[in-house]
Design a protein around this motif. Structure first.
Motif: not given
Lengths: 256, 180
Positions: B15-19, B21-30, B105-109
């Motif tokens: 249940x990876x947070x990024x892949x 639960x879709x949190x923390x996308x912005x640093x992931x794509x940039x 990611x931070x706020x969501x988690x």
């Protein structure tokens, strides 16, 4: 040739120069405002051009109800907060701006989530934290920081409306495709709008990898449209350049 | 022991947070091409996630719930995040902490972990979540390096191929949910 030149010189004027000036200023303003409005849909589309605020696009587009709820909450928060910050420009100095934006936007998002809960509690429960994540959406921050604090009230409303329409269109388009391909039917608030019997529904589109694939292909399709229109524009420009060259060479031939 | 292993596998892989639960996308794509930059960003992210989640949980359970102000959850999370990032910036003095303020990611988690049962659970799960984010960010950065060298069709260049690669990555990570 001489007749054509005379026709070109005789311009029929419908209005006097003063009213003509007013009309041209008015049409200029309308074009300007229209450009402000469509900027959020086409040229500065938050997902496809700016690549900001991608969390809801992936997380919430598994069904149309969720997409509509999130786009409602986003529009609500964006429009009202831009209105507030365009009025309260002088209070939002640089030091206090960030916490101020957080406070205003999070209160608006809490209000929107209460509205959604009033309409259908199960929808709000299934959305979970993605409704709260709107409060720190990069688009809202950048629009308020970069636009609302510098422009007047009317332009801020136009800007906010444009961006929320662009956002909603993108969300609903992706949600439509994912729901159609993933479940074979479109269900809008417990009412089945469309049911297709042509294919067996593919469940991958409802899951996380399917979201990534759908959006990857959606961006590719939009790139296709953009590149095609650019190539058409280039062809038109080349045609015009050829015509001008021919006209120039003819004039030189005439003068010689 | 079983519990800790299960949480770790769940939050890092299945249940990876990024892949997932879709949190923390912005640093992931940039994700920048420079891996050192990504590692530094990842470290500040993991520290911020742990401290922020713990603080949010403490404030929520010992200040807000006794007073019955649960509807202030969203506002509370955001302000504790802001406060926490300010303190971390003072203590550690990095330039990434203010950037993380609008990171989902931070706020969501922190919001997700408000319903946990005790503080140890919150800290451990936020550490695992942070490790998951760093792992995926590093993989994505190295994949992007390879994509630059390959012959991508004109239509798919840029964001599109990044999304498709992330989709492949999430398919690969989904196999771990069979373990749980």
């Amino acid at each position: 040739m001489a007749d054509k030149k005379e026709e070109q010189e005789e311009k029929i004027e419908l209005f006097e120069p003063e009213t003509q000036e007013k009309i041209s200023r008015f049409t200029g303003k309308v074009k300007d405002y229209w450009q402000e409005f469509t900027k959020g849909v086409f040229s500065l589309n938050p997902f496809y051009v700016l690549a900001m605020g991608l969390c809801p696009l992936l997380a919430v587009t598994y069904s149309i109800d969720s997409a509509i709820a999130i786009s409602f909450a986003f529009s609500f928060a964006l429009i009202i907060s831009e209105m507030i910050f365009s009025i309260m420009k002088k209070f939002a100095t640089k030091e206090i701006r960030f916490p101020m934006i957080l406070l205003v936007v999070s209160s608006l998002v809490a209000l929107a989530s209460m509205l959604i809960r009033f309409y259908s509690p199960s929808l709000e429960a299934s959305l979970g934290i993605y409704l709260a994540i709107i409060a720190i959406n990069c688009i809202i921050f950048s629009r308020i920081n970069g636009f609302a604090v510098r422009n007047n009230f009317f332009r801020s409303i136009l800007d906010a409306a444009g961006f929320s329409i662009g956002y909603s269109l993108a969300l609903i388009a992706v949600a439509l495709t994912r729901e159609l391909l993933g479940t074979g039917k479109i269900v809008l608030f417990d009412r089945i709008l469309f049911q297709s019997a042509f294919y067996h529904p593919m469940q991958i589109f409802l899951s996380a990898p399917g979201a990534f694939f759908t959006i990857g292909f959606a961006i590719a399709i939009i790139n296709l449209v953009i590149l095609y229109s650019k190539s058409q524009g280039r062809k038109k420009l080349e045609k015009i350049a050829l015509k001008n060259q021919k006209a120039d060479s003819q004039k030189k031939g005439d003068s010689k | 022991m079983n519990y800790f292993l299960a949480t770790a596998i769940s939050l890092i892989f299945a249940n990876n947070i990024v892949l997932f639960q879709f949190l923390g996308m912005c640093p992931f794509f940039n994700a920048s091409r420079d891996i050192k930059h990504s590692v530094k960003f990842g470290f500040s992210l993991i520290v911020a996630i742990i401290v922020n989640s713990s603080l949010c949980w403490l404030v929520f359970n010992y200040l807000i719930t006794p007073l019955g102000l649960e509807y202030l959850k969203i506002v509370l999370t955001l302000f504790v995040t802001l406060f926490c990032l300010g303190i971390l910036r003072l203590v550690f003095g990095g330039r990434y902490f203010p950037l993380l303020a609008t990171n989902c990611a931070i706020v969501g988690f922190a919001s997700l972990s408000l319903s946990s049962l005790n503080l140890v659970e919150v800290m451990y799960s936020s550490m695992c979540a942070g490790i998951g984010i760093i792992l995926v960010m590093l993989i994505m950065a190295s994949l992007k390096e390879r994509l630059d060298l390959n012959d991508v069709p004109n239509i798919f260049k840029g964001l599109s191929i990044a999304f498709l690669t992330a989709g492949m990555l999430s398919l690969a990570f989904a196999i771990f949910s069979e373990l749980l």
